[in-house]
Design a protein around this motif. Structure first.
Motif, PDB file in Angstrom:
ATOM      1  N   ASP A   4       0.855  -1.227   0.283  1.00 51.45           N
ATOM      2  CA  ASP A   4       0.353   0.166  -0.386  1.00 51.45           C
ATOM      3  C   ASP A   4       1.122   1.448  -0.081  1.00 51.45           C
ATOM      4  O   ASP A   4      -0.112   2.690  -0.539  1.00 51.45           O
ATOM      5  CB  ASP A   4      -1.354  -0.161   0.900  1.00 51.45           C
ATOM      6  N   GLY A   8       0.877   3.953  -2.730  1.00 50.77           N
ATOM      7  CA  GLY A   8       0.217   5.574  -2.535  1.00 50.77           C
ATOM      8  C   GLY A   8       1.456   6.177  -3.114  1.00 50.77           C
ATOM      9  O   GLY A   8       0.965   8.006  -3.827  1.00 50.77           O
ATOM     10  N   GLU A 197      -6.580   5.056   5.496  1.00 46.27           N
ATOM     11  CA  GLU A 197      -5.586   4.422   4.218  1.00 46.27           C
ATOM     12  C   GLU A 197      -3.927   5.061   4.583  1.00 46.27           C
ATOM     13  O   GLU A 197      -3.249   5.921   4.004  1.00 46.27           O
ATOM     14  CB  GLU A 197      -5.813   4.670   2.755  1.00 46.27           C
ATOM     15  N   ARG A 198      -4.027   5.009   6.026  1.00 44.15           N
ATOM     16  CA  ARG A 198      -2.333   5.522   6.183  1.00 44.15           C
ATOM     17  C   ARG A 198      -1.076   4.867   5.545  1.00 44.15           C
ATOM     18  O   ARG A 198      -0.121   6.117   5.115  1.00 44.15           O
ATOM     19  CB  ARG A 198      -2.007   5.274   7.915  1.00 44.15           C
ATOM     20  N   ALA A 200      -0.438   4.222   2.762  1.00 42.42           N
ATOM     21  CA  ALA A 200      -0.448   4.578   1.316  1.00 42.42           C
ATOM     22  C   ALA A 200      -0.845   5.541   1.275  1.00 42.42           C
ATOM     23  O   ALA A 200       0.242   7.036   0.335  1.00 42.42           O
ATOM     24  CB  ALA A 200      -2.515   4.602   1.145  1.00 42.42           C
ATOM     25  N   PHE A 233      -8.281   8.995  -3.015  1.00 47.45           N
ATOM     26  CA  PHE A 233      -8.815   8.531  -2.768  1.00 47.45           C
ATOM     27  C   PHE A 233     -10.505   8.505  -3.066  1.00 47.45           C
ATOM     28  O   PHE A 233     -11.651   8.024  -2.407  1.00 47.45           O
ATOM     29  CB  PHE A 233      -8.999  10.561  -1.369  1.00 47.45           C
ATOM     30  N   ARG A 236      -9.523   4.691  -3.479  1.00 48.26           N
ATOM     31  CA  ARG A 236      -9.794   3.918  -1.991  1.00 48.26           C
ATOM     32  C   ARG A 236      -9.484   4.411  -1.300  1.00 48.26           C
ATOM     33  O   ARG A 236     -10.248   4.007  -0.087  1.00 48.26           O
ATOM     34  CB  ARG A 236      -7.370   4.364  -1.965  1.00 48.26           C
ATOM     35  N   GLY A 237     -10.891   5.590  -0.817  1.00 47.42           N
ATOM     36  CA  GLY A 237     -11.511   6.244   0.259  1.00 47.42           C
ATOM     37  C   GLY A 237     -12.358   6.196   0.146  1.00 47.42           C
ATOM     38  O   GLY A 237     -13.160   6.728   1.226  1.00 47.42           O
TER      39      GLY A 237
END
Length: 251
Positions: A4, A8, A197-198, A200, A233, A236-237
């Motif tokens: 991840d 990112g 999503e820390r 990434a 985001f 993935r967000g």
């Protein structure tokens, strides 16, 4: 987690490809112009002040120490440069960054571009400026303990790493505002989404920090980061809905 993290970082490189496409260049033109103006102004200010500050630090007859102090002073200038440059360009370029993010969101199947004219641009710009100020206040809350840590012998060896991680996190928060605000999320809520999503987010923020510290490349770093964070985001967000539909999707 490692996968991840590198994913990112990849979103930033994808952001560079996005703003290079013919249909996206006009949305990136204004942020690039803002970056250029800030870059030239800061470079002129720091270039003018460097010799003056060195002369003030070294009393007469001690000029020979300049070769020892120069690397430390240059490193400090670089850190101040990166921090100031990033936040100034984001603060001034906020209205234009919103337009770019809306176009990228539209391509990602999210909220359509706003059609409210200059009034809409000013409203969105004011919101983005407010978020940038919120990030600055948030950064000061954590910067003070980190600054104190650098003064403690033994513990200060980890300070550079912590500063690097901290600044990467701040950039992730700042650029995440553009897509997450489209869901009607306030800064506190945005932090929760980014924290989800820390790995990434940290990978993205670190990549943004690195390219921002490279002269000339940093002129296009801001629009590339806006485009990259928007895609990150959006994909993935969670589903990013138009602002008017945000309350319906909040549950």
């Amino acid at each position: 987690m490692i996968r991840d993290f590198f994913a990112g970082m990849g979103y930033l490189w994808g952001g560079f490809r996005t703003i290079a496409r013919p249909g996206m260049r006009r949305y990136a033109a204004a942020p690039v112009l803002v970056s250029l103006v800030v870059f030239v102004a800061l470079a002129a200010l720091l270039g003018w002040g460097f010799d003056t500050w060195m002369a003030a630090l070294l009393p007469g007859g001690w000029d020979w120490l300049e070769w020892l102090l120069w690397p430390l002073f240059a490193l400090g200038i670089l850190l101040v440069w990166v921090f100031t440059y990033v936040h100034l360009t984001n603060l001034i370029g906020a209205p234009f960054n919103d337009l770019l993010a809306e176009r990228v969101l539209a391509e990602s199947g999210g909220a359509p571009p706003a059609e409210g004219g200059w009034a809409q641009i000013l409203r969105e710009g004011a919101r983005a400026v407010g978020n940038t100020v919120a990030v600055l206040v948030y950064s000061l809350r954590w910067a003070v303990p980190l600054l104190l840590l650098t003064l403690i012998p033994g513990l200060n060896v980890v300070a550079p790493v912590l500063w690097l991680v901290f600044n990467a996190w701040l950039l992730a928060l700042e650029y995440a505002d553009y897509p997450l605000a489209a869901r009607g999320l306030a800064f506190r809520e945005q932090r929760a989404v980014v924290a989800g999503e820390r790995p990434a987010a940290l990978g993205f923020g670190l990549a943004a920090l690195l390219v921002t510290s490279i002269p000339v490349v940093n002129l296009v770093a801001m629009p590339a980061a806006v485009a990259g964070a928007t895609r990150l985001f959006a994909e993935r967000g969670g589903s990013i809905a138009p602002r008017a539909e945000a309350p319906q999707g909040a549950g």
